[in-house]
Write an enzyme that holds these catalytic residues in place. Structure first.
Site, mmCIF file in Angstrom:
data_model
loop_
_atom_site.group_PDB
_atom_site.id
_atom_site.type_symbol
_atom_site.label_atom_id
_atom_site.label_comp_id
_atom_site.label_asym_id
_atom_site.label_seq_id
_atom_site.Cartn_x
_atom_site.Cartn_y
_atom_site.Cartn_z
ATOM 1 C CD GLU A 1 3.201 -9.746 -13.529
ATOM 2 O OE1 GLU A 1 3.305 -9.346 -12.598
ATOM 3 O OE2 GLU A 1 3.857 -9.532 -14.615
ATOM 4 C CD1 TRP B 1 -3.101 -4.964 -4.284
ATOM 5 C CD2 TRP B 1 -2.604 -5.979 -2.438
ATOM 6 N NE1 TRP B 1 -3.308 -6.054 -4.611
ATOM 7 C CE2 TRP B 1 -2.699 -6.872 -3.425
ATOM 8 C CE3 TRP B 1 -2.373 -6.618 -1.056
ATOM 9 C CZ2 TRP B 1 -2.420 -8.521 -3.331
ATOM 10 C CZ3 TRP B 1 -1.804 -8.197 -1.092
ATOM 11 C CH2 TRP B 1 -2.302 -8.886 -2.236
ATOM 12 C CE LYS C 1 7.023 -8.534 -16.542
ATOM 13 N NZ LYS C 1 6.865 -9.228 -15.285
ATOM 14 N NE ARG D 1 4.598 1.617 -2.218
ATOM 15 C CZ ARG D 1 6.017 1.180 -2.079
ATOM 16 N NH1 ARG D 1 6.749 1.716 -2.794
ATOM 17 N NH2 ARG D 1 6.268 0.595 -1.044
ATOM 18 C CE LYS E 1 7.387 -2.062 -10.136
ATOM 19 N NZ LYS E 1 7.444 -2.892 -11.330
ATOM 20 C CG HIS F 1 8.201 -35.834 -20.060
ATOM 21 N ND1 HIS F 1 8.370 -37.384 -20.193
ATOM 22 C CD2 HIS F 1 9.467 -35.547 -20.486
ATOM 23 C CE1 HIS F 1 9.543 -37.535 -20.633
ATOM 24 N NE2 HIS F 1 10.236 -36.371 -20.879
ATOM 25 C CD GLU G 1 9.392 -11.738 -16.522
ATOM 26 O OE1 GLU G 1 9.066 -10.378 -16.537
ATOM 27 O OE2 GLU G 1 9.400 -12.419 -15.676
ATOM 28 C CG ASN H 1 1.872 0.739 3.731
ATOM 29 O OD1 ASN H 1 0.652 1.430 3.300
ATOM 30 N ND2 ASN H 1 2.979 1.349 2.823
ATOM 31 N N GLY H 2 1.520 -3.029 5.872
ATOM 32 C CA GLY H 2 2.166 -4.319 6.329
ATOM 33 C C GLY H 2 1.058 -5.095 6.970
ATOM 34 C CB CYS I 1 -0.992 0.003 1.160
ATOM 35 S SG CYS I 1 -1.801 -1.594 1.656
#
Length: 610
Positions: free
Chosen positions: A490, A74, A487, A27, A605, A506, A483, A99-100, A2
């Protein structure tokens, strides 16, 4: 995850708070709010959704004040509701943002309910507000009440508090989450990120673990975890307003993709200036710490973890040392076997990733003293906790989906592999010259890959209606496939998975049909013929292939096989170049689907919670 901003000044701080929250919105962004001291009142406005909705409400209600705090959230504890949005208020007297995550919030909630406190939210944060109010009601001043309360919290926090009993100061505290103080003339600030206050000041103090700060108009006092007043260094931030503006681009992600040639050039500048892989690039003690290491342990999360997976190939092939790569959140919860002669490398764009920071602490507790951080943010927590550091110099990265941070991490890790190889006598002068030349030409090769964008836009239109995708790569390019899949999911919300191409038979081959696009990273390296065989397995099942290859790979498109060629194969640094097309594919697929590219749902973020 946040964002926090606070201000005290001889001017109206509401515009400062709102502008700061807009810059922090990347964020965390499911709700936002501000609280100000206006005369004898604590006034608050909160809204779910974006900062703009809260701003409109604040303007409609005529918010003005000379002291206040703000927050973008968030969600962790409790759903996305106005009642759960910050700031939280206790008894109409004290407002707090946080935050946290507080791990013992249930225990504290039960205790406070017995003391007569009623809770309006489902959050752990409201516990902190009531706990501080409880101690203030017992006669403690706000600073002492905060210091007393936080000693009873278990978990991670960054908080800012204002109280109408003491309207001349903001109290801030941190443990495990980033928080800084901004210094102005006749005004001072608190923020979780310097971008929130860069419009007002670039002079900042980074609070350390356990610090509390008393922030007034005319000065700041900082106290350590024991309550002793301490002096913390004042830094001049190099974050510029221009780096936080979009300019000619539609989204920050697009801007940051196109900034990669410059970001890479800046990251390798010191290497080029030295014309050598010098241990001093990593710090004054690097030569002594790196010369006789027996292996490398890399700890990271998300995209940084994929950078570490790529580095494993380089470290083992170039330096001849065993290298393990582990997800930081897993490493910290298992009984690891430590070798003190191994180098522990932590990778974090923000330098504040909680799982990575805790993994580093755990590694040090096991006896690892040879620690190196690769990070994009100077003076953040992880570099400060490491013996050695290499800053990637990517500049501010605003888009949630990491792009330039990833490619600059790759460059830093390649530099580490070559430097260690040289220290251990495994890098000949000819090889060093070859690798330096490859780095020197890398920004140009990345720019050539960016020039493929028009072709990738056409591919993205074909991806837009899809629900699933498969990415394949082999060897050092397998992490680039990982990656690419990350992306795509996301920001476009297309479900995507990545596999080593040799693993296709497999299990994953069962998924392949005409509705499942298969993206293949197929550079012109020693594994190309193997990858071609894997592509035939896809075509035989009716799968549609989208192949990123090199100009000199000598195969072209055919029915069901789409090919885009990057510039000539650039050798050992090919993973950096091939990261560009998969970034562009994800970006343009998301654009075609109409998703919020810079602020994808449910994500944030800087991951400063567990």
């Amino acid at each position: 995850m946040c964002g926090i901003v606070g201000a005290i000044a001889d001017r109206d701080v509401v515009p400062v708070l709102i502008e700061g929250l807009k810059r922090l919105e990347y964020r965390g962004y499911d709700s936002a709010g501000i609280a100000v001291l206006d005369g004898d009142d604590v006034r608050r406005v909160r809204r779910t959704g974006r900062v703009a909705e809260m701003e409109a409400a604040a303007q409609a209600q005529g918010f003005q004040a000379r002291i206040g705090i703000g927050h973008t959230r968030w969600a962790t504890h409790g759903g996305v509701t106005e009642a759960n949005a910050h700031p939280h208020i206790s008894y109409g007297e004290l407002a707090l943002v946080h935050n946290g995550i507080i791990e013992n919030h249930d225990e504290q909630r039960a205790r406070l309910q017995q003391l007569g406190y009623a809770f309006e939210s489902q959050t752990d944060t409201e516990v902190i507000a009531h706990l501080i109010h409880h101690y203030q009601a017992q006669g403690m001043d706000l600073l002492v009440a905060v210091q007393t309360a936080v000693r009873e919290l278990t978990g991670a926090y960054a908080i800012a508090v204002v109280s109408k009993r003491e309207p001349g100061r903001v109290i801030a505290a941190r443990m495990g989450c980033p928080l800084l103080v901004g210094l102005g003339e006749g005004e001072n600030f608190v923020a979780s990120d310097v971008s929130a206050i860069v419009q007002a000041t670039r002079r900042v103090i980074f609070l350390e673990e356990g610090d509390t700060a008393e922030v007034g108009r005319d000065g700041v006092r900082v106290f350590d975890a024991l309550g002793a007043q301490v002096e913390r260094e004042v830094h001049l931030s190099d974050v510029s307003l221009s780096s936080l503006e979009l300019g000619p681009y539609r989204h920050f992600m697009q801007k940051e993709i196109h900034e990669q040639p410059r970001a890479i050039a800046d990251t390798i500048e010191a290497v080029m200036d030295n014309s050598a892989f010098a241990p001093a690039l990593f710090g004054a003690a690097a030569e002594a710490l790196l010369r006789d290491i027996e292996g490398v342990q890399i700890l990271a999360c998300g995209t940084s973890y994929y950078a570490g997976l790529t580095a494993r190939y380089w470290i083992e092939a170039i330096a001849g040392l065993p290298c393990t790569v582990e997800i930081a959140s897993e490493y910290r919860y298992r009984k690891a076997v430590a070798n003190p002669r191994h180098l522990v490398v932590t990778i974090s764009q923000s330098g504040e990733t909680l799982d990575t920071m805790e993994a580093l602490k755990y590694a040090k507790s096991l006896g690892h003293e040879r620690t190196l951080s690769i990070c994009n943010v100077p003076e953040s927590a992880i570099p400060r906790a490491s013996r050695l550091v290499y800053y990637t110099r990517a500049g501010a990265e605003i888009g949630v989906a990491s792009t330039k941070a990833f490619t600059t991490q790759l460059v830093a890790l390649f530099t580490l592999a070559a430097t260690v190889a040289k220290l251990q006598g495994r890098l000949t002068p000819g090889q060093e010259s070859e690798y330096l030349d490859a780095l020197r030409h890398l920004p140009g090769s990345v720019q050539h890959a960016l020039n493929l964008e028009p072709q990738i836009v056409a591919w993205a239109e074909r991806f837009a209606p899809k629900q699933h995708a498969l990415f394949l790569g082999r060897g050092v390019h397998y992490p680039i496939a990982l990656e690419g899949a990350l992306k795509l999911k996301e920001i476009s919300y297309i479900h995507a998975e990545a596999y080593p191409a040799g693993e296709l038979k497999h299990g994953p081959l069962a998924l392949v049909d005409a509705a499942m696009p298969v993206v293949v990273i197929a550079p012109n390296d020693s594994l190309l013929e193997k990858v071609k065989s894997n592509m035939q397995e896809v075509r035989a099942r009716g799968g549609e292939l989208f192949v990123f290859t090199d100009e000199d790979s000598q195969f072209g498109p055919s029915e069901g096989v789409h090919v885009i060629r990057a510039p000539r194969h650039v050798g050992v640094l090919s993973p950096v170049v091939h990261a560009i097309p998969v970034q562009l594919l994800a970006y343009h697929a998301a654009l075609a689907r109409g998703t919020d590219v810079d602020k994808p749902r449910n994500l944030a973020k800087s991951v400063t919670v567990e």
